[in-house]
Write a protein that holds these residues in place. Structure first.
Motif, PDB file in Angstrom:
ATOM      1  N   GLN A 117     -10.943 -57.481   4.707  1.00 41.07           N
ATOM      2  CA  GLN A 117     -11.588 -57.078   5.355  1.00 41.07           C
ATOM      3  C   GLN A 117     -12.040 -57.572   6.495  1.00 41.07           C
ATOM      4  OE1 GLN A 117     -14.089 -55.817   3.403  1.00 41.07           O
ATOM      5  NE2 GLN A 117     -15.196 -55.224   4.847  1.00 41.07           N
ATOM      6  N   VAL A 118     -12.035 -56.964   7.459  1.00 43.97           N
ATOM      7  CA  VAL A 118     -12.267 -56.290   8.453  1.00 43.97           C
ATOM      8  C   VAL A 118     -13.143 -56.423   9.439  1.00 43.97           C
ATOM      9  CG1 VAL A 118     -11.157 -56.759  10.855  1.00 43.97           C
ATOM     10  CG2 VAL A 118      -9.509 -56.906   9.554  1.00 43.97           C
ATOM     11  N   GLN A 119     -14.291 -57.289  10.501  1.00 42.59           N
ATOM     12  CA  GLN A 119     -15.118 -56.782  11.208  1.00 42.59           C
ATOM     13  C   GLN A 119     -15.256 -56.671  12.432  1.00 42.59           C
ATOM     14  OE1 GLN A 119     -18.157 -59.870   9.667  1.00 42.59           O
ATOM     15  NE2 GLN A 119     -19.045 -58.302   7.891  1.00 42.59           N
ATOM     16  N   LEU A 120     -15.173 -55.599  13.400  1.00 41.32           N
ATOM     17  CA  LEU A 120     -14.892 -55.432  14.337  1.00 41.32           C
ATOM     18  C   LEU A 120     -15.962 -55.404  15.239  1.00 41.32           C
ATOM     19  CD1 LEU A 120     -12.441 -53.044  13.724  1.00 41.32           C
ATOM     20  CD2 LEU A 120     -11.948 -54.776  14.203  1.00 41.32           C
ATOM     21  N   ALA A 121     -16.418 -55.652  16.572  1.00 43.93           N
ATOM     22  CA  ALA A 121     -16.926 -55.431  17.845  1.00 43.93           C
ATOM     23  C   ALA A 121     -16.951 -55.459  19.217  1.00 43.93           C
ATOM     24  CB  ALA A 121     -17.679 -57.640  17.719  1.00 43.93           C
ATOM     25  N   GLU A 122     -17.066 -54.543  19.696  1.00 41.08           N
ATOM     26  CA  GLU A 122     -17.134 -53.526  20.434  1.00 41.08           C
ATOM     27  C   GLU A 122     -17.681 -54.744  22.038  1.00 41.08           C
ATOM     28  OE1 GLU A 122     -16.884 -50.303  18.050  1.00 41.08           O
ATOM     29  OE2 GLU A 122     -18.377 -52.213  18.502  1.00 41.08           O
ATOM     30  N   LEU A 123     -17.101 -55.379  23.588  1.00 40.28           N
ATOM     31  CA  LEU A 123     -18.183 -55.805  24.281  1.00 40.28           C
ATOM     32  C   LEU A 123     -17.348 -54.579  25.871  1.00 40.28           C
ATOM     33  CD1 LEU A 123     -17.072 -59.125  23.575  1.00 40.28           C
ATOM     34  CD2 LEU A 123     -19.742 -57.856  23.173  1.00 40.28           C
ATOM     35  N   GLY A 124     -18.398 -54.686  26.421  1.00 42.37           N
ATOM     36  CA  GLY A 124     -17.547 -54.430  27.788  1.00 42.37           C
ATOM     37  C   GLY A 124     -17.635 -53.251  28.487  1.00 42.37           C
ATOM     38  N   GLY A 125     -19.174 -52.115  27.817  1.00 42.14           N
ATOM     39  CA  GLY A 125     -19.238 -51.314  28.216  1.00 42.14           C
ATOM     40  C   GLY A 125     -20.327 -51.481  29.326  1.00 42.14           C
ATOM     41  N   GLY A 126     -20.545 -50.430  29.891  1.00 46.51           N
ATOM     42  CA  GLY A 126     -21.270 -50.221  31.031  1.00 46.51           C
ATOM     43  C   GLY A 126     -20.980 -49.236  31.595  1.00 46.51           C
ATOM     44  N   ALA A 182     -13.345 -57.601  19.178  1.00 42.15           N
ATOM     45  CA  ALA A 182     -13.277 -58.559  18.905  1.00 42.15           C
ATOM     46  C   ALA A 182     -13.412 -58.498  17.087  1.00 42.15           C
ATOM     47  CB  ALA A 182     -14.062 -59.872  19.035  1.00 42.15           C
ATOM     48  N   ALA A 183     -12.658 -59.129  16.828  1.00 40.98           N
ATOM     49  CA  ALA A 183     -12.152 -58.869  14.789  1.00 40.98           C
ATOM     50  C   ALA A 183     -11.883 -59.989  14.736  1.00 40.98           C
ATOM     51  CB  ALA A 183     -11.131 -58.264  14.724  1.00 40.98           C
ATOM     52  N   SER A 184     -12.661 -60.437  13.594  1.00 37.90           N
ATOM     53  CA  SER A 184     -13.164 -61.819  12.072  1.00 37.90           C
ATOM     54  C   SER A 184     -11.553 -61.138  11.124  1.00 37.90           C
ATOM     55  CB  SER A 184     -13.946 -61.534  11.564  1.00 37.90           C
ATOM     56  OG  SER A 184     -14.934 -60.393  11.095  1.00 37.90           O
ATOM     57  N   GLY A 185     -11.751 -62.285  10.043  1.00 40.93           N
ATOM     58  CA  GLY A 185     -10.469 -62.377   9.393  1.00 40.93           C
ATOM     59  C   GLY A 185      -9.320 -62.499   9.598  1.00 40.93           C
ATOM     60  N   ARG A 186      -8.409 -62.708   9.132  1.00 43.31           N
ATOM     61  CA  ARG A 186      -7.519 -64.086   9.062  1.00 43.31           C
ATOM     62  C   ARG A 186      -6.134 -62.969   8.877  1.00 43.31           C
ATOM     63  NH1 ARG A 186      -7.424 -67.783   4.086  1.00 43.31           N
ATOM     64  NH2 ARG A 186      -7.859 -66.630   3.123  1.00 43.31           N
ATOM     65  N   THR A 187      -6.456 -61.391   8.832  1.00 47.13           N
ATOM     66  CA  THR A 187      -5.219 -60.449   8.922  1.00 47.13           C
ATOM     67  C   THR A 187      -4.838 -59.725   9.811  1.00 47.13           C
ATOM     68  OG1 THR A 187      -7.200 -58.835   6.875  1.00 47.13           O
ATOM     69  CG2 THR A 187      -4.638 -60.724   5.956  1.00 47.13           C
ATOM     70  N   PHE A 188      -5.728 -59.775  11.324  1.00 48.76           N
ATOM     71  CA  PHE A 188      -5.337 -59.236  12.319  1.00 48.76           C
ATOM     72  C   PHE A 188      -4.669 -58.805  12.637  1.00 48.76           C
ATOM     73  CE2 PHE A 188      -7.497 -56.752  15.634  1.00 48.76           C
ATOM     74  CZ  PHE A 188      -6.786 -57.521  16.924  1.00 48.76           C
ATOM     75  N   SER A 189      -3.145 -59.348  12.527  1.00 47.58           N
ATOM     76  CA  SER A 189      -2.337 -59.059  13.327  1.00 47.58           C
ATOM     77  C   SER A 189      -1.624 -58.009  11.627  1.00 47.58           C
ATOM     78  CB  SER A 189      -1.412 -60.430  13.038  1.00 47.58           C
ATOM     79  OG  SER A 189      -1.061 -60.996  11.637  1.00 47.58           O
ATOM     80  N   SER A 190      -2.190 -57.315  10.938  1.00 46.62           N
ATOM     81  CA  SER A 190      -1.403 -56.868   9.742  1.00 46.62           C
ATOM     82  C   SER A 190      -1.882 -55.500   9.645  1.00 46.62           C
ATOM     83  CB  SER A 190      -1.243 -57.411   8.043  1.00 46.62           C
ATOM     84  OG  SER A 190      -2.716 -57.049   8.102  1.00 46.62           O
ATOM     85  N   TYR A 191      -3.069 -55.452  10.835  1.00 45.07           N
ATOM     86  CA  TYR A 191      -4.096 -54.677  10.908  1.00 45.07           C
ATOM     87  C   TYR A 191      -3.313 -53.397  12.292  1.00 45.07           C
ATOM     88  CZ  TYR A 191      -7.342 -55.213   7.233  1.00 45.07           C
ATOM     89  OH  TYR A 191      -7.954 -55.729   6.298  1.00 45.07           O
ATOM     90  N   ALA A 192      -3.020 -52.046  12.350  1.00 43.59           N
ATOM     91  CA  ALA A 192      -2.691 -51.375  13.809  1.00 43.59           C
ATOM     92  C   ALA A 192      -4.657 -51.052  13.770  1.00 43.59           C
ATOM     93  CB  ALA A 192      -2.317 -49.678  12.906  1.00 43.59           C
ATOM     94  N   CYS A 245     -13.954 -49.166  18.647  1.00 49.20           N
ATOM     95  CA  CYS A 245     -12.469 -49.582  18.068  1.00 49.20           C
ATOM     96  C   CYS A 245     -12.954 -49.990  16.273  1.00 49.20           C
ATOM     97  CB  CYS A 245     -11.798 -51.535  18.472  1.00 49.20           C
ATOM     98  SG  CYS A 245     -13.866 -52.562  18.108  1.00 49.20           S
ATOM     99  N   ALA A 246     -11.031 -49.305  15.717  1.00 50.25           N
ATOM    100  CA  ALA A 246     -11.204 -49.321  14.628  1.00 50.25           C
ATOM    101  C   ALA A 246      -9.543 -49.901  14.581  1.00 50.25           C
ATOM    102  CB  ALA A 246     -10.876 -47.298  14.334  1.00 50.25           C
ATOM    103  N   GLY A 247      -9.849 -50.150  12.657  1.00 51.05           N
ATOM    104  CA  GLY A 247      -8.937 -50.681  12.672  1.00 51.05           C
ATOM    105  C   GLY A 247      -8.511 -50.333  11.041  1.00 51.05           C
ATOM    106  N   ARG A 248      -7.033 -49.928  10.913  1.00 46.05           N
ATOM    107  CA  ARG A 248      -6.134 -49.648  10.626  1.00 46.05           C
ATOM    108  C   ARG A 248      -5.726 -50.401   9.404  1.00 46.05           C
ATOM    109  NH1 ARG A 248      -1.371 -45.286   9.718  1.00 46.05           N
ATOM    110  NH2 ARG A 248      -2.301 -44.323   8.238  1.00 46.05           N
ATOM    111  N   SER A 249      -5.416 -50.537   7.933  1.00 45.25           N
ATOM    112  CA  SER A 249      -5.042 -51.050   7.091  1.00 45.25           C
ATOM    113  C   SER A 249      -3.480 -51.254   6.464  1.00 45.25           C
ATOM    114  CB  SER A 249      -5.151 -51.698   6.097  1.00 45.25           C
ATOM    115  OG  SER A 249      -5.712 -50.334   5.246  1.00 45.25           O
ATOM    116  N   LYS A 250      -2.686 -50.349   7.922  1.00 44.37           N
ATOM    117  CA  LYS A 250      -1.621 -50.734   7.884  1.00 44.37           C
ATOM    118  C   LYS A 250      -0.801 -50.809   8.801  1.00 44.37           C
ATOM    119  CE  LYS A 250      -1.484 -47.384   4.484  1.00 44.37           C
ATOM    120  NZ  LYS A 250      -1.327 -45.734   3.461  1.00 44.37           N
ATOM    121  N   PRO A 251       0.913 -50.434   9.468  1.00 42.95           N
ATOM    122  CA  PRO A 251       1.163 -51.281  10.535  1.00 42.95           C
ATOM    123  C   PRO A 251       1.376 -50.604  12.040  1.00 42.95           C
ATOM    124  CG  PRO A 251       2.959 -51.159   8.451  1.00 42.95           C
ATOM    125  CD  PRO A 251       1.464 -50.220   8.122  1.00 42.95           C
ATOM    126  N   TYR A 252       1.062 -49.074  11.265  1.00 45.13           N
ATOM    127  CA  TYR A 252       1.494 -47.891  12.618  1.00 45.13           C
ATOM    128  C   TYR A 252      -0.079 -47.455  12.829  1.00 45.13           C
ATOM    129  CZ  TYR A 252       5.727 -49.319  12.791  1.00 45.13           C
ATOM    130  OH  TYR A 252       7.629 -50.094  12.391  1.00 45.13           O
TER     131      TYR A 252
END
Length: 124
Positions: free
Chosen positions: A1-10, A23-33, A96-103
């Motif tokens: 499970q990954v939770q995502l939060a965007e910052l910096g708009g304006g 910013a992403a939570s979770g230990r598997t961020f590096s496995s998500y495109a 921002c969006a996360g995909r549980s695949k490498p690409y």
């Protein structure tokens, strides 16, 4: 499970720059495109940029190529979108969006996790 939060708009004037972060939570961020999408009022959500899980492959939509740059830091669990030479037509909510695949993929339906979005407004 990954939770995502965007910052910096304006709000920025045309020709200016903004940097969005995700910013992403979770230990598997590096496995998500990851990807950035945007949605303007009355329009469909559109792909902006994508980056592979390792960060070695990136792709930018033609509409932002040469002006926007996607990057990620798998140690800090963050992804960024540097936006330069902004135009009024870049005004939208950016996700921002996360995909549980490498690409990455350009279709929003291919992504499993989404942030809440951040508003970017470019004035002329």
């Amino acid at each position: 499970q990954v939770q995502l939060a965007e910052l910096g708009g304006g709000l920025v004037q045309a020709g200016g720059s903004l940097r969005l972060s995700c910013a992403a939570s979770g230990r598997t961020f590096s496995s998500y495109a990851m990807g950035w999408f945007r949605q303007a009022p009355g329009k469909e959500r559109e792909f902006v940029a994508g980056i592979s899980a390792s960060g070695s492959n990136v792709y930018h939509a033609d509409s932002v190529k040469g002006r926007f740059t996607i990057s990620r830091d798998n140690v800090k669990n963050t992804m960024s979108l540097q936006m330069n030479s902004l135009k009024p037509e870049d005004t939208a909510v950016y996700y921002c969006a996360g995909r549980s695949k490498p690409y990455y993929n350009t279709r929003s339906s291919e992504y499993d996790y989404w942030g809440q979005g951040t508003q970017v407004t470019v004035s002329s």
